[in-house]
Design an enzyme around this catalytic site. Structure first.
Site, PDB file in Angstrom:
ATOM      1  N   GLY A  87       7.132   8.698  -0.736  1.00 58.82           N
ATOM      2  CA  GLY A  87       5.725   8.371  -0.560  1.00 58.82           C
ATOM      3  C   GLY A  87       5.418   7.812   0.820  1.00 58.82           C
ATOM      4  O   GLY A  87       4.400   8.148   1.438  1.00 58.82           O
ATOM      5  N   GLN A 138       1.026   6.578  -7.369  1.00 63.47           N
ATOM      6  CA  GLN A 138       0.997   5.987  -8.713  1.00 63.47           C
ATOM      7  C   GLN A 138       0.408   6.944  -9.749  1.00 63.47           C
ATOM      8  O   GLN A 138       0.550   6.718 -10.951  1.00 63.47           O
ATOM      9  CB  GLN A 138       0.178   4.689  -8.714  1.00 63.47           C
ATOM     10  CG  GLN A 138       0.841   3.539  -7.989  1.00 63.47           C
ATOM     11  CD  GLN A 138       2.098   3.035  -8.693  1.00 63.47           C
ATOM     12  OE1 GLN A 138       2.230   3.111  -9.909  1.00 63.47           O
ATOM     13  NE2 GLN A 138       3.044   2.526  -7.925  1.00 63.47           N
ATOM     14  N   SER A 171       5.670  10.697  -4.903  1.00 60.13           N
ATOM     15  CA  SER A 171       7.060  10.278  -4.760  1.00 60.13           C
ATOM     16  C   SER A 171       7.779  10.382  -6.103  1.00 60.13           C
ATOM     17  O   SER A 171       7.308   9.831  -7.105  1.00 60.13           O
ATOM     18  CB  SER A 171       7.085   8.829  -4.256  1.00 60.13           C
ATOM     19  OG  SER A 171       8.410   8.366  -4.192  1.00 60.13           O
ATOM     20  N   ALA A 172       8.937  11.074  -6.112  1.00 59.28           N
ATOM     21  CA  ALA A 172       9.619  11.379  -7.376  1.00 59.28           C
ATOM     22  C   ALA A 172      10.043  10.136  -8.160  1.00 59.28           C
ATOM     23  O   ALA A 172       9.983  10.130  -9.392  1.00 59.28           O
ATOM     24  CB  ALA A 172      10.842  12.264  -7.101  1.00 59.28           C
ATOM     25  N   HIS A 173      10.464   9.066  -7.461  1.00 59.70           N
ATOM     26  CA  HIS A 173      11.018   7.928  -8.212  1.00 59.70           C
ATOM     27  C   HIS A 173       9.953   7.136  -8.965  1.00 59.70           C
ATOM     28  O   HIS A 173      10.272   6.236  -9.745  1.00 59.70           O
ATOM     29  CB  HIS A 173      11.869   7.023  -7.311  1.00 59.70           C
ATOM     30  CG  HIS A 173      11.116   6.089  -6.418  1.00 59.70           C
ATOM     31  ND1 HIS A 173      10.892   4.777  -6.762  1.00 59.70           N
ATOM     32  CD2 HIS A 173      10.566   6.255  -5.196  1.00 59.70           C
ATOM     33  CE1 HIS A 173      10.236   4.174  -5.762  1.00 59.70           C
ATOM     34  NE2 HIS A 173      10.020   5.062  -4.804  1.00 59.70           N
ATOM     35  N   THR A 223      17.816  19.152   7.102  1.00 63.36           N
ATOM     36  CA  THR A 223      18.379  19.878   5.969  1.00 63.36           C
ATOM     37  C   THR A 223      17.736  19.395   4.678  1.00 63.36           C
ATOM     38  O   THR A 223      17.632  18.190   4.453  1.00 63.36           O
ATOM     39  CB  THR A 223      19.905  19.671   5.919  1.00 63.36           C
ATOM     40  OG1 THR A 223      20.457  20.155   7.141  1.00 63.36           O
ATOM     41  CG2 THR A 223      20.538  20.400   4.749  1.00 63.36           C
ATOM     42  N   CYS A 253       6.712  -4.218  -2.555  1.00 64.17           N
ATOM     43  CA  CYS A 253       6.800  -4.212  -1.096  1.00 64.17           C
ATOM     44  C   CYS A 253       6.344  -5.541  -0.509  1.00 64.17           C
ATOM     45  O   CYS A 253       6.692  -5.882   0.608  1.00 64.17           O
ATOM     46  CB  CYS A 253       5.960  -3.096  -0.527  1.00 64.17           C
ATOM     47  SG  CYS A 253       6.079  -1.624  -1.519  1.00 64.17           S
TER      48      CYS A 253
HETATM   49  C1  LIG Z   1       5.672   3.186  -4.167  1.00 64.59           C
HETATM   50  C2  LIG Z   1       4.435   3.529  -3.406  1.00 64.59           C
HETATM   51  C3  LIG Z   1       4.502   4.090  -2.123  1.00 64.59           C
HETATM   52  C4  LIG Z   1       5.814   4.299  -1.397  1.00 64.59           C
HETATM   53  O1  LIG Z   1       6.571   5.343  -1.952  1.00 64.59           O
HETATM   54  P1  LIG Z   1       8.149   5.417  -1.641  1.00 64.59           P
HETATM   55  O2  LIG Z   1       8.555   6.731  -2.209  1.00 64.59           O
HETATM   56  O3  LIG Z   1       8.769   4.272  -2.377  1.00 64.59           O
HETATM   57  O4  LIG Z   1       8.310   5.345  -0.181  1.00 64.59           O
HETATM   58  C5  LIG Z   1       3.324   4.423  -1.486  1.00 64.59           C
HETATM   59  N1  LIG Z   1       2.133   4.240  -2.086  1.00 64.59           N
HETATM   60  C6  LIG Z   1       2.017   3.707  -3.313  1.00 64.59           C
HETATM   61  C7  LIG Z   1       0.678   3.548  -3.931  1.00 64.59           C
HETATM   62  C8  LIG Z   1       3.167   3.331  -4.015  1.00 64.59           C
HETATM   63  O5  LIG Z   1       3.056   2.795  -5.241  1.00 64.59           O
END
Ligand SMILES: *Cc1c(COP(=O)(O)O)cnc(C)c1O
Length: 389
Positions: free
Chosen positions: A72, A180, A200-202, A238, A326
């Protein structure tokens, strides 16, 4: 290990078993670099493109509009810097909101140091960015408007379609940080008028370190990362094949589970909000009660230091957060809670609970009981709290 009550799914989610299963072959048997010119490499490229197709389908985009990134944060950095740099002929102005993630805000600060102008929109007390405020801030030289789909601290879902319409009326592109929301809410980029989107996958039961930037084909963007010709010459390096395959599998699972999960989480969330507000005096839920993420509860406990509450809950095996992951290690009260009008003290009394697939109703009841007891304990010793009864 003692049972864990993990209530921090907005920070990250566990990887779904089906996702781990899908990733495994790509660590050893299917390890080729997809950029190679032999069949072995082409098979890997096919797997990468299948993941691209899954991600595209989820937001009703086309495969050519999905780019893989490291997550993300990179997608947000790239969208802002890349679009501002590539569209300098229109201007150097960007509009965002006061409640964005630091991946957006700190990129904006960097751009400001390099000759760009940024307007930060205020939000209403329920956390909504107002389209009429955007109308006032947007200018003929505005290149890009970036407003998050759903807020990571208070869960508010923004009026994306209306905001994108205002942006387009002035010829500006519309980016949304949907980290989110992606995988958790239905998203239709064409119906909503989204030109760029970060995910973001996680955050949706996939692996860490991989994400996407969706970019409408008609939007010009400069690369952020330079090197080889991967991702149509726009994002070198890569391909993170195992991560990308995991992202694709996670999207497939989320698509299949979407409405079931939304209903389940909404019911659990509402149950928990009801109990917290009925059984504990002086609790305030932050963010709009209805247009919010199904898994998010942000609650301020009057007279309680959230840091102390977090420690007591941690001792009972409960993982929660104060603000976002964060900002957890900084002393400043959350910029999001300040933006919705909380005082420093209220902001510092706020805990975020985010539930997920592994959360049961028994878990929420256990957490409510522990919060109830801990809040009572802390208020007994608080010099600020006016004791009742
Ligand atoms: C977690 C988050 C990010 C950052 O994503 P990462 O994959 O952890 O770098 C950015 N924006 C929002 C709203 C998030 O919740």
């Amino acid at each position: 290990m003692k049972k864990q009550y993990y209530f921090d799914h907005a920070a990250t989610t566990p990887v779904d078993d089906r996702v781990v299963e899908a990733m495994l072959p790509y660590f050893h048997a299917a390890f080729a670099n997809p950029s190679g010119s032999y069949t072995f490499a082409e098979d890997i490229q096919d797997a990468v493109n299948d993941a691209r197709k899954q991600a595209a389908q989820f937001i009703h985009a086309s495969e050519s509009e999905i780019y893989f990134t490291s997550g993300g944060t990179e997608s947000d950095n790239w969208a802002l810097r890349g679009v501002m740099l590539a569209n300098g002929q229109k201007g150097k102005h960007l509009v965002t909101s006061a409640i964005e993630h630091h991946a957006i805000l700190n990129t904006c600060h960097f751009l400001e140091e390099h000759g760009y102008q940024v307007s930060y929109l205020p939000v209403r007390p329920n956390g909504f960015v107002s389209p009429s405020e955007l109308k006032k801030a947007i200018r003929d030289d505005t290149v890009l408007v970036s407003i998050m789909f759903a807020n990571n601290e208070i869960g508010t879902i923004e009026p994306i379609r209306e905001l994108a319409m205002v942006a387009h009326a002035k010829g500006a592109f519309f980016h949304t940080d949907a980290v989110q929301a992606f995988g958790h809410l239905p998203i239709h980029v064409n119906e909503l008028g989204i030109d760029l989107l970060s995910a973001s996958a996680h955050k949706f039961y996939g692996p860490k370190g991989v994400g996407i930037l969706y970019k409408r084909d008609s939007v010009s963007i400069d690369p952020l990362i330079f090197g080889g010709s991967q991702e149509k010459n726009l994002r070198a390096g890569t391909s993170h094949v195992t991560g990308i395959v995991g992202l694709g599998a996670a999207v497939r699972c989320c698509a299949a589970d979407l409405s079931r999960r939304m209903h389940r989480e909404t019911a659990l969330r509402n149950h928990m909000i009801r109990r917290l507000t009925r059984e504990i005096p002086n609790v305030k839920i932050n963010g709009d009660l209805y247009r919010r993420l199904p898994n998010n509860i942000s609650a301020s406990f009057g007279g309680v230091e959230a840091e102390s509450l977090l420690i007591l809950l941690d001792a009972c095996g409960i993982s929660v957060s104060t603000g976002s992951a964060c900002s957890a290690h900084s002393d400043a009260p959350s910029h999001v809670l300040k933006a919705i009008g909380l005082s420093d003290r209220e902001a510092r009394s706020t805990i975020r609970f985010t539930i997920g697939d592994d959360t049961t109703q028994e878990d929420t009841d256990y957490v409510v009981e522990q919060v109830k007891e801990s809040v009572k304990k802390l208020r007994m010793y608080s010099p600020f709290y006016e004791k009742r009864g």
